[in-house]
Design an enzyme around this catalytic site. Structure first.
Site, PDB file in Angstrom:
ATOM      1  N   GLY A   9       0.805  -1.215   0.000  1.00 13.33           N
ATOM      2  CA  GLY A   9       0.000   0.000   0.000  1.00 13.33           C
ATOM      3  C   GLY A   9       0.837   1.263   0.000  1.00 13.33           C
ATOM      4  N   ASN A  10       2.014   1.222   0.664  1.00 13.49           N
ATOM      5  CA  ASN A  10       2.862   2.405   0.723  1.00 13.49           C
ATOM      6  C   ASN A  10       3.584   2.677  -0.592  1.00 13.49           C
ATOM      7  OD1 ASN A  10       2.175   2.950   3.377  1.00 13.49           O
ATOM      8  ND2 ASN A  10       3.801   1.680   4.201  1.00 13.49           N
ATOM      9  N   LYS A 123      -6.658  -6.533   9.780  1.00  7.01           N
ATOM     10  CA  LYS A 123      -6.224  -5.883   8.540  1.00  7.01           C
ATOM     11  C   LYS A 123      -6.504  -4.384   8.600  1.00  7.01           C
ATOM     12  CE  LYS A 123      -4.886  -5.482   4.238  1.00  7.01           C
ATOM     13  NZ  LYS A 123      -3.460  -5.564   3.915  1.00  7.01           N
ATOM     14  N   LYS A 207      -3.010  -9.050   1.000  1.00  7.89           N
ATOM     15  CA  LYS A 207      -2.448  -9.060  -0.352  1.00  7.89           C
ATOM     16  C   LYS A 207      -1.251  -9.986  -0.492  1.00  7.89           C
ATOM     17  CE  LYS A 207       0.478  -6.155  -0.710  1.00  7.89           C
ATOM     18  NZ  LYS A 207       1.900  -6.102  -0.283  1.00  7.89           N
ATOM     19  N   LYS A 265       4.082 -10.578   5.555  1.00  7.64           N
ATOM     20  CA  LYS A 265       5.020 -10.698   4.425  1.00  7.64           C
ATOM     21  C   LYS A 265       5.950 -11.896   4.615  1.00  7.64           C
ATOM     22  CE  LYS A 265       5.192  -5.953   2.689  1.00  7.64           C
ATOM     23  NZ  LYS A 265       3.845  -5.644   3.169  1.00  7.64           N
TER      24      LYS A 265
END
Length: 304
Positions: A9-10, A123, A207, A265
């Site tokens: 997102g960043n 989330k 994601k 991640k």
């Protein structure tokens, strides 16, 4: 190599940056240059992306209009997939001088209605707030909230992805040499009903987890989880922090990292690497360097 590159997102909207179309466009243009370098290096490419800030913004807009008629998160996820996919598609085509076909596919992802995540939202979505404002908004709207760094944000359920029913379409596109943008925001969360039909459900899939499942099902050679941090660190934020260059998937699973940031991640990277591929975590602008083992943190099946 077939590379699945997941944009955090960043990479689309920097932390604390106003959620404007202009800011997103500028960030996507920068991201497209890094993605184009992967293609120019001779690799096939699939692009996935997050949608936390965007889906939260759409939810706020809907609530401001008619709170009792707000669209559910699965529909908002589809909207963000189209919006962000359009920008990535256009900017990537421009970065490649229109030499390669690029297409965006709205992607359904099946989850389990019994997933414990529905009882424990983690989330992050939407903008960041000071604690007092976050608590006030949570009380008024019935949100769950959690601390994100030194700010607070809304959190929603993030069930594990189980199946990507659109995988056949993705393979067809890849077989024709198309660069595919898909699984936006972790994909559109759906349930498969007993009669085989599908219906949407209120959630936002992680994601990175969805990208790992996608990479496995496509038989990708590499999974890149691209963000604004150059590597995974031990002792992050302390005087003893140190970047990790390489881990086996078993070593990665043993790390104790925050669920709201690097934790998902590492888990996604370990899941993919455990099937024999190369997983890399690092900065977007270092994507090709991660593939060449010159940057980032690489997670592999076993030590060489």
């Amino acid at each position: 190599m077939l590379v699945v590159a997941a944009l955090g997102g960043n990479a689309l909207l920097k932390r604390g940056e106003p959620l404007t179309a202009e800011n997103q466009r500028a960030n996507v243009r920068e991201a497209a240059q890094a993605l184009a370098r992967i293609v120019k290096a001779g690799h096939r490419l699939v692009v996935t992306h997050g949608n936390g800030p965007q889906v939260g913004l759409l939810a706020l807009q809907g609530a401001a209009y008619k709170p009792d008629e707000a669209y559910p998160l699965d529909v908002l996820g589809a909207e963000t997939g189209g919006m962000i996919g359009y920008m990535i598609e256009q900017e990537l085509e421009n970065a490649l001088d229109h030499a390669k076909p690029v297409a965006t596919l709205l992607t359904q992802v099946v989850v389990d209605a019994r997933d414990p995540a529905f009882g424990k939202p983690t989330k992050f979505i939407g903008p960041v707030y000071d604690r007092d404002e976050a608590e006030a908004r949570a009380k008024a709207a019935g949100w769950a909230i959690a601390q994100d760094g030194d700010k607070w944000r809304r959190v929603v359920p993030s069930p594990a992805p189980q199946e990507i029913p659109d995988i056949r379409v993705l393979r067809l596109l890849l077989d024709q040499g198309v660069i595919v943008i898909c699984t936006g925001g972790g994909g559109i969360p759906v349930l498969r009903m007993p009669d085989g039909s599908m219906t949407g459900i209120e959630a936002v899939i992680d994601k990175d987890a969805a990208s790992a499942l996608l990479a496995q099902q496509l038989g990708a050679d590499a999974l890149l989880l691209l963000t604004d941090v150059d590597a995974v660190y031990t002792g992050f934020g302390t005087d003893d922090e140190a970047a990790i260059a390489e881990l086996t998937h078993e070593e990665a699973r043993a790390l104790d990292l925050p669920a709201g940031s690097m934790g998902p991640k590492i888990k996604a990277a370990a899941d993919f690497a455990g099937h024999g591929g190369l997983a890399g975590i690092g900065r977007l602008d270092q994507a090709t360097a991660i593939l060449e083992k010159r940057a980032g943190t690489r997670i592999i099946a076993e030590t060489s």
